[in-house]
Design a protein around this motif. Structure first.
Motif, PDB file in Angstrom:
ATOM      1  N   ALA A 281     -23.167  11.759  -1.873  1.00 36.22           N
ATOM      2  CA  ALA A 281     -24.153  12.258  -0.899  1.00 36.22           C
ATOM      3  C   ALA A 281     -25.574  12.225  -1.435  1.00 36.22           C
ATOM      4  O   ALA A 281     -26.501  12.678  -0.745  1.00 36.22           O
ATOM      5  N   SER A 282     -25.777  11.689  -2.644  1.00 37.51           N
ATOM      6  CA  SER A 282     -27.111  11.594  -3.257  1.00 37.51           C
ATOM      7  C   SER A 282     -27.712  12.982  -3.471  1.00 37.51           C
ATOM      8  O   SER A 282     -28.453  13.504  -2.623  1.00 37.51           O
ATOM      9  N   PRO A 283     -27.391  13.633  -4.610  1.00 38.21           N
ATOM     10  CA  PRO A 283     -27.883  14.997  -4.869  1.00 38.21           C
ATOM     11  C   PRO A 283     -29.404  15.125  -4.796  1.00 38.21           C
ATOM     12  O   PRO A 283     -29.927  16.156  -4.361  1.00 38.21           O
ATOM     13  N   VAL A 284     -30.122  14.076  -5.204  1.00 39.45           N
ATOM     14  CA  VAL A 284     -31.595  14.152  -5.164  1.00 39.45           C
ATOM     15  C   VAL A 284     -32.089  14.313  -3.733  1.00 39.45           C
ATOM     16  O   VAL A 284     -32.954  15.150  -3.433  1.00 39.45           O
ATOM     17  N   LYS A 333     -30.786   8.413   4.099  1.00 37.09           N
ATOM     18  CA  LYS A 333     -29.381   8.347   3.682  1.00 37.09           C
ATOM     19  C   LYS A 333     -28.551   7.592   4.717  1.00 37.09           C
ATOM     20  O   LYS A 333     -27.723   6.733   4.385  1.00 37.09           O
ATOM     21  N   THR A 334     -28.808   7.893   5.983  1.00 35.83           N
ATOM     22  CA  THR A 334     -28.075   7.199   7.049  1.00 35.83           C
ATOM     23  C   THR A 334     -28.464   5.726   7.107  1.00 35.83           C
ATOM     24  O   THR A 334     -27.613   4.849   7.350  1.00 35.83           O
ATOM     25  N   ILE A 337     -26.605   3.706   4.380  1.00 33.36           N
ATOM     26  CA  ILE A 337     -25.203   3.443   4.742  1.00 33.36           C
ATOM     27  C   ILE A 337     -25.121   2.359   5.807  1.00 33.36           C
ATOM     28  O   ILE A 337     -24.255   1.471   5.769  1.00 33.36           O
ATOM     29  N   SER A 338     -26.056   2.412   6.766  1.00 29.91           N
ATOM     30  CA  SER A 338     -26.054   1.417   7.837  1.00 29.91           C
ATOM     31  C   SER A 338     -26.320   0.023   7.297  1.00 29.91           C
ATOM     32  O   SER A 338     -25.685  -0.957   7.715  1.00 29.91           O
ATOM     33  N   VAL A 339     -27.253  -0.094   6.339  1.00 37.43           N
ATOM     34  CA  VAL A 339     -27.572  -1.411   5.765  1.00 37.43           C
ATOM     35  C   VAL A 339     -26.375  -1.963   4.997  1.00 37.43           C
ATOM     36  O   VAL A 339     -26.036  -3.156   5.094  1.00 37.43           O
TER      37      VAL A 339
END
Length: 417
Positions: A281-284, A333-334, A337-339
Motif C-alpha cells: 500500500a506504499s507506507p510513504v 496510488k490508484t 495500479i492502473s498503469v
C-alpha cells in the motif's frame, strides 16, 4: 436670531433702493456758497443741496397705479448698516414677552449753520415668541453662530438632541432620542424620546431648595444598550443567532478524538512497514494521506470560535492543502495500479514511491500557487448574514473562488480515472 437679522436687513435695503435713498457721505459739514457758481434763474437751495449731497426723495401714491413726481428731501438718510441690534431682553411690565430691538438714528438740517445734527432714534421691536431657540449642539465643522447651541440637557452618553421647530422663543424645544445601539426603556410607549421641556424643568429643580429633582438619578432620561451585535434595536430581543454550544462542543470533542488517533495510524505505518499488505500500500503515501486528513479535520478547530479574516483564511488553506495531500496521494496510488495493469508489452514498468512523491509535490505546488493568488487578490472575509428570523449570523464568505476550487478538483480527479 441671525436669520431674523438677515431677513430684516434684506427688507431694509430693499426699501432703501425702492425709495431711491442714498447714504450721505458727510454727516457734519459746513456749506460754503461762494465755492459754487450757478445761473441765477436756475438756482434754489434745494437744487444746491442735491448737488452737494445726494439726498433722498419722497413720493406719494395718488391711486393704485400712479404716484407723484419724486420730491427731494433735506434729511440725511441712513442704511441698515447704520443701525444697531440689541441683545434679547424680557420686556417686563410692558408686553411681558421676550423681544429684540433694531434702532437707527435720524438727522435734521440746520439752515442757519448749514450742518446736519442728530435729532433722535427710531426703532422697531421684534417679538421673539415666534423665533425658535435651537439648543442642540452644532454639527462638526459648522460655522453657524448660535449662542444657544449645546445648552440642551440630554444625557449625551445614550441620547442625542433633535430640535423641534415652531415652538417659539422658549427652552426645551427639543427631543432627546436614543443613539444608535440604544433603545427607549418604555418599549410600549408610542413616543420613543424624552421631552426637552421635562428635562429643563427637572434640571432647574436641582437649584431649587424646595424642589426634588430626579435629573441626576441613575438611569433617568437614559436609553438602554442594545444586546450584543445589534446596530439598532427597539427592545432587548437578541439580534444575533444563538449558537448551540453544547452540540458544537460535542462535535469539537469528536474531531479532537479523531485527530489524536491520526498519529497512531502514522506510527502503525512505520512499525508495520515490512508487512506485505502495508508495504504493497506504499507506507510513504499512506503517511501523506494521514497528514492530509489531519489538515482537513483541523478546519473544524479553527471554525469553532466566531469567524474572522484569519480563521476564514486558515479554513481555506487547511482544506485545500489537506485535500491535495490526501486525495492526491490516493489518486497517484490508484493511477500507478492502473498503469501497471494496462501494460500490454512484456516489458515491466516500474513506478517507484519517489516518482509518485514528485508528482504529489507538483499537485501540492499547484494548489499552493492558486491559494496564494486567491489570498492576495480576494482574501477570504467574514460576513454577516441574516437568518429566516432576521437574526445576524457571522459566516465565512463563499465566492466564485471556492466554487472554482471545487470544480477544478472534480474535473482533475475525474480525468485521472
Amino acid at each position: 436670531m441671525n436669520a431674523v437679522k438677515q431677513s430684516f436687513k434684506v427688507e431694509a435695503n430693499s426699501f432703501a433702493k425702492s425709495t431711491q435713498h442714498v447714504q450721505m457721505a458727510l454727516y457734519n459739514c459746513t456749506l460754503n456758497l461762494e465755492e459754487f457758481t450757478l445761473p441765477h434763474d436756475t438756482f434754489n437751495i434745494q437744487q444746491f443741496f442735491l448737488l452737494l449731497f445726494p439726498a433722498g426723495f419722497h413720493q406719494f401714491r395718488i391711486n393704485e397705479t400712479a404716484m407723484t413726481e419724486p420730491i427731494p428731501d433735506m434729511i440725511l438718510n441712513v442704511t441698515y448698516e447704520d443701525g444697531k441690534w440689541s441683545k434679547p431682553y424680557f420686556d417686563c411690565g410692558g408686553a411681558n414677552i421676550w423681544m429684540i430691538t433694531y434702532t437707527v438714528p435720524f438727522f435734521g438740517y440746520d439752515n442757519s449753520s448749514g450742518k446736519y445734527f442728530f435729532k433722535g432714534t427710531s426703532g422697531i421691536d421684534i417679538d421673539l415668541r415666534r423665533v425658535d431657540i435651537d439648543q442642540c449642539p452644532l454639527p462638526d465643522n459648522s460655522t453657524e453662530l448660535n449662542i444657544f447651541a449645546g445648552s440642551d440637557k440630554c444625557k449625551n452618553a445614550t441620547t442625542m438632541c433633535v430640535p423641534i421647530k415652531g415652538l417659539g422663543f422658549r427652552r426645551g424645544s427639543y427631543r432627546c432620542i436614543c443613539k444608535d445601539g440604544f433603545y427607549f426603556p418604555n418599549v410600549s410607549s408610542p413616543h420613543k424620546y424624552y421631552n426637552g421641556t421635562l428635562l429643563e424643568e427637572e434640571y432647574e429643580k436641582k437649584f431649587d431648595s424646595n424642589g426634588t429633582s430626579y435629573y441626576d438619578w441613575e438611569g433617568t432620561f437614559q436609553c438602554l444598550q442594545c444586546p450584543a451585535g445589534c446596530d439598532s434595536c427597539v427592545d432587548d430581543r437578541p439580534c444575533v443567532v444563538s449558537l448551540n454550544w453544547l452540540m458544537r462542543s460535542a462535535i469539537l470533542i469528536l474531531q479532537c478524538a479523531i485527530i489524536l488517533m491520526l498519529p497512531i495510524v502514522g506510527l502503525f505505518t512505520f512499525k508495520y512497514s515490512d508487512v506485505k499488505v502495508v508495504r504493497a500500500a506504499s507506507p510513504v503515501l499512506l503517511r501523506f494521506i494521514v497528514l492530509g486528513a489531519f489538515f482537513i479535520y483541523c478546519t473544524i478547530l479553527v471554525m469553532y470560535p466566531s469567524p474572522s479574516v484569519i480563521t476564514c483564511t486558515l479554513r481555506v488553506w487547511l482544506r485545500e492543502i489537506g485535500f491535495s495531500l490526501a486525495y492526491g496521494a490516493l489518486m497517484l496510488k490508484t493511477w500507478r495500479i492502473s498503469v501497471i495493469f494496462r501494460v500490454r508489452s512484456a516489458k515491466a514498468i516500474k513506478i517507484t514511491d519517489l516518482d509518485l512523491m514528485k508528482r504529489l509535490g507538483i499537485i501540492v505546488a499547484m494548489f499552493t500557487a492558486l491559494l496564494v493568488i486567491r489570498t492576495l487578490v480576494a482574501p477570504p472575509a467574514a460576513i454577516v448574514s441574516l437568518t429566516a428570523d432576521d437574526l445576524k449570523a457571522w459566516l465565512c464568505k463563499t465566492d466564485w473562488w471556492d466554487h472554482s476550487f471545487t470544480l477544478s478538483k472534480y474535473l482533475s480527479f475525474s480525468a485521472s480515472f
